[in-house]
Write a protein that holds these residues in place. Structure first.
Motif, PDB file in Angstrom:
ATOM      1  N   GLN A   1     -63.865   1.966  12.007  1.00 55.77           N
ATOM      2  CA  GLN A   1     -64.419   1.018  11.444  1.00 55.77           C
ATOM      3  C   GLN A   1     -65.499   1.707  10.360  1.00 55.77           C
ATOM      4  O   GLN A   1     -65.639   1.241   9.376  1.00 55.77           O
ATOM      5  CB  GLN A   1     -65.230   0.360  12.355  1.00 55.77           C
ATOM      6  N   ILE A   2     -66.085   2.703  11.027  1.00 65.74           N
ATOM      7  CA  ILE A   2     -67.010   3.679   9.801  1.00 65.74           C
ATOM      8  C   ILE A   2     -66.237   3.894   8.864  1.00 65.74           C
ATOM      9  O   ILE A   2     -66.759   3.821   7.636  1.00 65.74           O
ATOM     10  CB  ILE A   2     -67.853   4.448  10.675  1.00 65.74           C
ATOM     11  N   GLU A   3     -65.252   4.552   9.086  1.00 64.22           N
ATOM     12  CA  GLU A   3     -64.370   5.228   7.872  1.00 64.22           C
ATOM     13  C   GLU A   3     -64.053   3.854   6.857  1.00 64.22           C
ATOM     14  O   GLU A   3     -64.213   4.166   5.740  1.00 64.22           O
ATOM     15  CB  GLU A   3     -63.107   5.689   8.444  1.00 64.22           C
ATOM     16  N   GLU A   4     -63.576   2.711   7.447  1.00 64.20           N
ATOM     17  CA  GLU A   4     -63.347   1.609   6.714  1.00 64.20           C
ATOM     18  C   GLU A   4     -64.518   1.211   5.737  1.00 64.20           C
ATOM     19  O   GLU A   4     -64.190   0.866   4.539  1.00 64.20           O
ATOM     20  CB  GLU A   4     -62.634   0.475   7.473  1.00 64.20           C
ATOM     21  N   GLN A   5     -65.798   1.119   6.554  1.00 65.68           N
ATOM     22  CA  GLN A   5     -66.959   0.873   5.831  1.00 65.68           C
ATOM     23  C   GLN A   5     -67.535   1.820   4.691  1.00 65.68           C
ATOM     24  O   GLN A   5     -67.829   1.540   3.723  1.00 65.68           O
ATOM     25  CB  GLN A   5     -68.181   0.720   6.754  1.00 65.68           C
ATOM     26  N   VAL A   6     -67.062   3.094   4.861  1.00 63.43           N
ATOM     27  CA  VAL A   6     -67.464   4.162   4.032  1.00 63.43           C
ATOM     28  C   VAL A   6     -66.563   4.120   2.892  1.00 63.43           C
ATOM     29  O   VAL A   6     -66.942   4.085   1.665  1.00 63.43           O
ATOM     30  CB  VAL A   6     -67.368   5.545   4.645  1.00 63.43           C
ATOM     31  N   SER A   7     -65.284   3.655   2.950  1.00 66.35           N
ATOM     32  CA  SER A   7     -64.137   3.427   1.994  1.00 66.35           C
ATOM     33  C   SER A   7     -64.591   2.407   1.002  1.00 66.35           C
ATOM     34  O   SER A   7     -64.504   2.253  -0.160  1.00 66.35           O
ATOM     35  CB  SER A   7     -62.831   3.612   2.359  1.00 66.35           C
TER      36      SER A   7
ATOM     37  N   LEU B   1     -67.732   0.907   0.883  1.00 62.40           N
ATOM     38  CA  LEU B   1     -69.056   1.509   0.230  1.00 62.40           C
ATOM     39  C   LEU B   1     -68.602   2.503  -0.935  1.00 62.40           C
ATOM     40  O   LEU B   1     -69.317   2.212  -2.104  1.00 62.40           O
ATOM     41  CB  LEU B   1     -69.794   2.080   1.119  1.00 62.40           C
ATOM     42  N   GLU B   2     -67.808   3.267  -0.890  1.00 62.22           N
ATOM     43  CA  GLU B   2     -67.158   4.367  -1.948  1.00 62.22           C
ATOM     44  C   GLU B   2     -66.600   3.197  -3.117  1.00 62.22           C
ATOM     45  O   GLU B   2     -66.986   3.438  -4.421  1.00 62.22           O
ATOM     46  CB  GLU B   2     -66.262   5.154  -1.411  1.00 62.22           C
ATOM     47  N   GLN B   3     -65.994   2.268  -2.652  1.00 63.98           N
ATOM     48  CA  GLN B   3     -65.215   1.432  -3.788  1.00 63.98           C
ATOM     49  C   GLN B   3     -66.494   0.516  -4.514  1.00 63.98           C
ATOM     50  O   GLN B   3     -66.432   0.495  -5.732  1.00 63.98           O
ATOM     51  CB  GLN B   3     -64.454   0.445  -2.801  1.00 63.98           C
ATOM     52  N   ALA B   4     -67.559   0.135  -3.743  1.00 62.07           N
ATOM     53  CA  ALA B   4     -68.531  -0.516  -4.397  1.00 62.07           C
ATOM     54  C   ALA B   4     -69.196   0.425  -5.312  1.00 62.07           C
ATOM     55  O   ALA B   4     -69.815   0.195  -6.281  1.00 62.07           O
ATOM     56  CB  ALA B   4     -69.468  -0.947  -3.129  1.00 62.07           C
ATOM     57  N   ALA B   5     -69.456   1.643  -4.811  1.00 58.75           N
ATOM     58  CA  ALA B   5     -70.271   2.794  -5.635  1.00 58.75           C
ATOM     59  C   ALA B   5     -69.468   2.866  -6.955  1.00 58.75           C
ATOM     60  O   ALA B   5     -70.257   2.858  -7.948  1.00 58.75           O
ATOM     61  CB  ALA B   5     -70.252   3.872  -4.838  1.00 58.75           C
TER      62      ALA B   5
END
Length: 179
Positions: free
Chosen positions: A147-153, A155-159
């Motif tokens: 889940q954290i990995e999905e959220q980080v990815s 977030l990265e897309q959002a960044a």
């Protein structure tokens, strides 16, 4: 000169039928020991009687019965044969027993090897079960990591989107500034 008539027939029958040896006839009644049997055999050997030569014809020769050479003692030969046969059979039975002992030892060793393999497989099974249990206990943490990995990815897309948007905005601002 050859024999004729009755003498020829008698000689013919003698040559076809072997004579029984006197010691062979004595075997059935002889129950004595080995050494005593030899003495009895020697006493019972009687030379075959010779036919009296009736030479009525002056020039005709008559044939005499052929005397067979003395045979060795049949009791001794039988005893020797049975002793040798007993030794042979004893050797065969001993060899067979040894083969069965070897086979039995091989079966025992194979059984022990299979027992060892069974113990090893039981240990492997137990260890695999422990690993499966540990994996099952770690599964919630692994799910959280996913889940954290999905959220980080995300977030990265959002960044990245924010970065491209900020670059566009900066470009617009510079354009507006130049005017």
């Amino acid at each position: 000169m050859a024999a004729t008539g009755d003498e020829a027939a008698a000689m013919d029958s003698i040559s076809r039928v072997p004579m029984a040896h006197p010691t062979a006839l004595n075997l059935a009644g002889n129950t004595s020991t080995h050494g005593e049997g030899q003495e009895n055999a020697v006493e019972s050997v009687v030379p075959a009687p010779k036919k009296p030569s009736t030479n009525s014809d002056g020039g005709v020769e008559t044939a005499e019965e052929a005397v067979e050479p003395a045979e060795p003692d049949i009791n001794e030969l039988c005893t020797d044969m049975f002793e040798k046969m007993a030794v042979f059979l004893q050797g065969e039975l001993t060899a067979t027993c040894e083969d069965y002992r070897l086979l039995e030892n091989m079966n025992k060793l194979t059984s022990l090897k299979y027992m060892e393999m069974k113990d090893i497989s039981i240990n492997i099974s137990r260890n695999l079960q422990d690993l499966n249990n540990k994996y099952a206990s770690l599964q919630p943490y692994l799910d959280q990591i996913n889940q954290i990995e999905e959220q980080v990815s995300a977030l990265e897309q959002a960044a990245y989107k924010l970065d491209t948007y900020s670059k566009k905005l900066e470009a617009k601002f510079k354009k507006l500034e130049k005017r």
